[in-house]
Design a protein around this motif. Structure first.
Motif, PDB file in Angstrom:
ATOM      1  N   PHE A  79       0.559  -1.416  -0.734  1.00 53.46           N
ATOM      2  CA  PHE A  79      -0.180   0.032  -0.271  1.00 53.46           C
ATOM      3  C   PHE A  79       1.240   1.547   0.453  1.00 53.46           C
ATOM      4  O   PHE A  79       1.588   1.741   1.121  1.00 53.46           O
ATOM      5  CB  PHE A  79      -0.744  -0.269   1.382  1.00 53.46           C
ATOM      6  CG  PHE A  79      -2.477  -1.060   1.205  1.00 53.46           C
ATOM      7  CD1 PHE A  79      -2.610  -0.904  -0.124  1.00 53.46           C
ATOM      8  CD2 PHE A  79      -1.951  -2.400   1.895  1.00 53.46           C
ATOM      9  CE1 PHE A  79      -4.253  -1.301   0.135  1.00 53.46           C
ATOM     10  CE2 PHE A  79      -2.702  -3.222   1.594  1.00 53.46           C
ATOM     11  CZ  PHE A  79      -4.396  -3.137   0.894  1.00 53.46           C
ATOM     12  N   ALA A 158      -3.544   0.912  -3.481  1.00 54.64           N
ATOM     13  CA  ALA A 158      -1.996   0.565  -3.305  1.00 54.64           C
ATOM     14  C   ALA A 158      -1.571   1.618  -4.013  1.00 54.64           C
ATOM     15  O   ALA A 158      -0.009   1.107  -4.046  1.00 54.64           O
ATOM     16  CB  ALA A 158      -2.215  -0.991  -4.788  1.00 54.64           C
ATOM     17  N   ASN A 164      -7.794   3.378  -7.746  1.00 57.96           N
ATOM     18  CA  ASN A 164      -7.834   2.386  -7.151  1.00 57.96           C
ATOM     19  C   ASN A 164      -8.713   2.048  -6.008  1.00 57.96           C
ATOM     20  O   ASN A 164      -9.190   3.049  -6.048  1.00 57.96           O
ATOM     21  CB  ASN A 164      -6.353   2.362  -6.553  1.00 57.96           C
ATOM     22  CG  ASN A 164      -4.832   2.145  -7.521  1.00 57.96           C
ATOM     23  OD1 ASN A 164      -5.427   1.103  -8.689  1.00 57.96           O
ATOM     24  ND2 ASN A 164      -4.000   2.407  -7.035  1.00 57.96           N
ATOM     25  N   SER A 188      -9.618  -9.243  -0.895  1.00 60.08           N
ATOM     26  CA  SER A 188      -7.820  -9.194  -1.525  1.00 60.08           C
ATOM     27  C   SER A 188      -8.319  -8.582  -3.111  1.00 60.08           C
ATOM     28  O   SER A 188      -7.613  -8.558  -3.959  1.00 60.08           O
ATOM     29  CB  SER A 188      -7.770 -10.401  -0.702  1.00 60.08           C
ATOM     30  OG  SER A 188      -6.583 -10.228   0.243  1.00 60.08           O
ATOM     31  N   TYR A 191      -8.199  -5.953  -4.274  1.00 63.99           N
ATOM     32  CA  TYR A 191      -6.895  -4.906  -4.637  1.00 63.99           C
ATOM     33  C   TYR A 191      -6.252  -5.830  -6.016  1.00 63.99           C
ATOM     34  O   TYR A 191      -6.424  -6.972  -6.575  1.00 63.99           O
ATOM     35  CB  TYR A 191      -6.381  -5.694  -4.108  1.00 63.99           C
ATOM     36  CG  TYR A 191      -4.519  -4.780  -3.254  1.00 63.99           C
ATOM     37  CD1 TYR A 191      -3.786  -3.764  -2.510  1.00 63.99           C
ATOM     38  CD2 TYR A 191      -4.101  -5.449  -4.465  1.00 63.99           C
ATOM     39  CE1 TYR A 191      -2.945  -3.920  -3.188  1.00 63.99           C
ATOM     40  CE2 TYR A 191      -2.503  -5.619  -4.563  1.00 63.99           C
ATOM     41  CZ  TYR A 191      -1.631  -4.169  -3.947  1.00 63.99           C
ATOM     42  OH  TYR A 191      -0.455  -3.447  -3.260  1.00 63.99           O
ATOM     43  N   PRO A 192      -6.147  -4.488  -6.710  1.00 64.11           N
ATOM     44  CA  PRO A 192      -5.285  -3.087  -6.440  1.00 64.11           C
ATOM     45  C   PRO A 192      -6.915  -2.247  -6.161  1.00 64.11           C
ATOM     46  O   PRO A 192      -6.732  -1.020  -6.515  1.00 64.11           O
ATOM     47  CB  PRO A 192      -4.627  -2.341  -7.128  1.00 64.11           C
ATOM     48  CG  PRO A 192      -4.884  -3.556  -8.387  1.00 64.11           C
ATOM     49  CD  PRO A 192      -4.854  -4.623  -7.014  1.00 64.11           C
TER      50      PRO A 192
END
Length: 230
Positions: A79, A158, A164, A188, A191-192
């Protein structure tokens, strides 16, 4: 509405849809007052926060210091952007604020003061807030406005790319003052980023809705606070 990137599994939908609807259609504060009690952007820069701040005076010598820590576990990647803010609200706006001539009411008075978060390990960041950061004063010629902490919050991305996902988490004032902590879980897969640009993920307080064999697809963020000498 833009196409929102959600996993095809039912439990992901249950976990995420409520948060998505709130982020898209109404202020976050109306959806989850643990996450955001402010109408200001949660990842606002220092300059933007100062520009949006109401009439207030910062204390040059605050003394009521608390350390805020952010700890990550099972993060899906790095991050690069980790912003923090301490939200303060005037507790007696009806007594000290001015009436808005348009709506004929006294609006809420709130300010977001940046928290400088520094990396202390590969998975942990820390910063300091002061409960007496804003001076109680008669700002509008009616009465003394009493400022109080509403929450300390963080937003992780991220990278600085505005598209993002913003992973958002706040620790309410009562937990800060008590030296407590809370943990939130984030999928998750966002992400991103999700297919929806600048998607706001508020996470979930527990993993009960997630099958045991899927829990490894989540990472956690823990916010904690403790009083320190100023």
């Amino acid at each position: 509405m833009p196409n929102i990137d959600i996993a095809p599994r039912t439990f992901f939908s249950r976990l995420a849809l409520a948060g998505m609807a709130c982020a898209v259609m109404v202020p976050i504060a109306a959806c989850n007052n643990r996450q955001n009690r402010s109408e200001a952007p949660m990842n606002a820069s220092t300059q933007a926060a100062e520009a949006a701040a109401p009439q207030r005076k910062l204390n040059n010598h605050p003394t009521k210091a608390y350390e805020i820590r952010v700890k990550l576990a099972n993060a899906p990647g790095a991050f690069e952007t980790i912003d923090g803010a301490a939200q303060f609200d005037v507790e007696n706006p009806g007594e000290c604020g001015n009436v808005d001539p348009v709506i004929g009411a006294i609006p809420r008075i709130t300010s977001n003061e940046p928290i400088a978060l520094k990396k202390v390990s590969d998975t942990e960041y820390a910063g300091v807030i002061y409960l007496d950061q804003i001076v109680d004063e008669d700002y509008f010629g009616r009465a003394v406005c009493r400022w109080g902490l509403a929450e300390a919050r963080v937003v992780l991305k991220a990278t600085n790319d505005p598209a993002n996902t913003r992973f958002i988490f706040g620790l309410p004032a009562e937990k800060v003052i008590a030296g407590g902590q809370e943990t939130r879980y984030f999928w998750s897969g966002y992400y991103p980023r999700a297919k929806m640009d600048a998607f706001r993920d508020l996470g979930d307080a527990d993993m009960e809705k997630v099958p045991a064999d899927k829990r490894g697809e989540f990472f956690s963020m823990t916010l904690s606070a403790k009083e320190i000498a100023s």
